[in-house]
Design a protein around this motif. Structure first.
Motif, PDB file in Angstrom:
ATOM      1  N   ASN A 477       0.840  -1.204   0.000  1.00  9.94           N
ATOM      2  CA  ASN A 477       0.000   0.000   0.000  1.00  9.94           C
ATOM      3  C   ASN A 477       0.873   1.252   0.000  1.00  9.94           C
ATOM      4  O   ASN A 477       0.893   2.027   0.959  1.00  9.94           O
ATOM      5  N   SER A 489      -5.045   1.850  -2.111  1.00 12.76           N
ATOM      6  CA  SER A 489      -5.936   0.862  -1.496  1.00 12.76           C
ATOM      7  C   SER A 489      -5.968  -0.430  -2.305  1.00 12.76           C
ATOM      8  O   SER A 489      -6.711  -1.355  -1.972  1.00 12.76           O
ATOM      9  N   GLU A 492      -3.058  -4.773   0.186  1.00 14.02           N
ATOM     10  CA  GLU A 492      -3.199  -4.774   1.630  1.00 14.02           C
ATOM     11  C   GLU A 492      -1.866  -4.901   2.353  1.00 14.02           C
ATOM     12  O   GLU A 492      -1.753  -4.512   3.520  1.00 14.02           O
TER      13      GLU A 492
END
Length: 516
Positions: A477, A489, A492
């Motif tokens: 990210n 986004s 993760e």
């Protein structure tokens, strides 16, 4: 009457008689010498009589029978000016002296006998063959591209013109093995023609690093190292020679160059110490997360210590570049690998693994390249391919984004972009079926987060050890270029998790570099 002094007739007669005796002796010696050279093809070991160990000059053409052809009439070397100059040159004589000493030492060490059926590989002049015959190894012959009877037959290291298990002793001198364009074929031919228990001796004119030396030994996987020795050479081009003595311990269907099943142990692979040593001198990772990764990571390529710039990669069977997530040809294959990666004049075959059909057409006419039009995955399975594209973006745009790859049944409903069905394949299994440890394999992996699935699978199967060097882009990210202070986004994972992945690879002895 003047008295005349008597004429000294007796002393004159004495000197004439002495001269005649000396000339007769020289004539007898010359006849014996001609017999030894012309009939026997040797200077020693004929009737336990030897006139010389090796002369300072040798002006008589070497003739004799070829012990391997059975031809007693056509084995001689015809006299011509070039051969006469060669066989009487100081360089040739010095080299024969040198090889005679080498072979004497090998006899003393029990690696060679006068009864050994012996082959010298890639010997254009046959000086090592002559040295063998000189010390009594009569069943010795050489091969080279051009024959020089009776010492050298036509042949090559990659195509030895003799049957299986034919020789007791094989010699590769003057760095001939290192010059071979096909060392794996060369090794397989030696293993094919050398009897079980036979001895193979190699001379390398340049010191080899641990990586290349072990690559050489991998080509002879069922041979045993008996001796490593450094010799003083016989001219300035070979000041020092590194001698390696191997014993053929292959049994049944073992073949030198064959993939060694011992390379794996319970599906795990063993990374030798010499590879771990290279990892220790690789460029350091960027430990602190960059605020502008699109700049920092791209600049990092200047710090990369390429494996092929640290070691000699000559003793490999094939040279392969596997681009996992290749995208367009110019994305990394054309723009980086083929232009910038140091290849040591080796020709690499490229495997482009790319599931996106948008890029398939441009690979059609590329030479030395194989397109794998599927997605690298942990097993053979139909996957969903989420394409991230800005509104109105045309499908042919080569810079389009690429989203997650995941099994259809595990797809969430939160993604509202374009989704395609694609076929995934077991990448680790494909790698194990496609390459061997005798190949030099460079891999670049840019798979939009799937690296966290693929890398563990490579470890589980042991396929990770088939890769010599990895250029890995780890997706996390990261800070967005478009929007200061905001993270992407799309992924993760964090940068720290990427560092854990990189460090786990290096701690296991895998040379991996941060890619962008």
């Amino acid at each position: 009457m003047a008295i005349m002094e008597p004429i000294a007739a007796k002393p004159s007669s004495f000197w004439n008689l002495l001269k005649r005796l000396l000339l007769s002796g020289v004539f007898i010696i010359a006849i014996r010498f001609a017999y030894v050279i012309s009939i026997a093809g040797e200077s020693c070991n004929v009737g336990n009589f030897c006139f010389f160990s090796l002369p300072e000059t040798l002006t008589i053409a070497i003739t004799g029978n070829d012990p391997f052809s059975g031809d007693s009439t056509s084995g001689g070397v015809r006299r011509n000016s070039s051969l006469s100059e060669l066989y009487s040159s100081k360089e040739w004589l010095d080299s024969v002296h040198f090889y005679s000493s080498v072979f004497h030492d090998l006899i003393s060490g029990g690696y060679l006998t006068t009864e050994s059926k012996s082959l010298c590989v890639e010997t254009p002049t046959g000086r090592d063959v002559f040295a063998l015959r000189e010390i009594g190894v009569r069943n010795a012959v050489g091969i080279s591209k051009k024959s020089v009877k009776p010492l050298v037959k036509s042949g090559s290291g990659e195509r030895i013109p003799f049957g299986e298990n034919y020789f007791d002793f094989v010699f590769s001198g003057e760095g001939s093995f290192a010059r071979s364009a096909k060392p794996a074929v060369f090794a397989a031919e030696i293993a094919r023609t050398l009897k079980p228990g036979g001895i193979a001796v190699f001379h390398f004119t340049k010191p080899k690093d641990s990586y290349s030396f072990n690559s050489f030994l991998d080509l002879f996987h069922c041979f045993k190292v008996l001796k490593l020795h450094v010799l003083e050479g016989f001219d300035s081009s070979m000041a020092y020679i590194h001698e390696t003595v191997l014993k053929n311990e292959c049994v049944n269907d073992d073949v030198a160059g064959k993939f060694d099943s011992d390379y794996y142990s319970n599906e795990k692979c063993y990374v030798p110490g010499y590879k771990k040593d290279l990892v220790r001198i690789a460029e350091p990772f960027i430990e602190k997360e960059p605020l502008k990764p699109w700049i920092t990571l791209k600049r990092n390529i200047m710090n990369i210590k390429y494996l092929s710039s640290m070691v000699d990669i000559s003793f490999k069977n094939r040279y392969l570049y596997v681009d996992v997530g290749a995208r367009s040809y110019g994305s990394s294959i054309g723009s980086w690998f083929r232009k910038q990666y140091p290849k040591q004049n080796k020709t690499f075959h490229v495997y482009a693994i790319e599931a996106d059909k948008t890029f398939h057409k441009e690979y059609g006419l590329k030479k030395g390249l194989t397109l794998i039009p599927y997605a690298a995955w942990v097993k053979n399975q139909t996957l969903s391919f989420e394409i991230h594209r800005n509104p109105g973006e045309h499908i042919e745009v080569k810079g389009r984004g690429m989203g997650r790859i995941q099994p259809l049944q595990s797809r969430g409903k939160e993604f509202d972009g374009e989704v395609e069905k694609i076929q995934g394949f077991d990448f680790a299994n494909w790698l194990k079926n496609t390459v061997t440890k005798n190949d030099f394999v460079v891999m670049k992996m840019d798979v939009e987060g799937t690296e966290f699935d693929l890398i563990p699978r490579l470890f589980e199967t042991g396929a990770i050890c088939l890769i010599d060097e990895i250029f890995l882009e780890c997706h996390y990210n990261r800070w967005q270029r478009c929007c200061p202070g905001q993270r992407s986004s799309k992924y993760e994972k964090t940068y720290d998790q990427c560092l854990v992945l990189f460090n786990s690879l290096r701690q296991s002895g895998i040379l991996v570099h941060q890619w962008w």
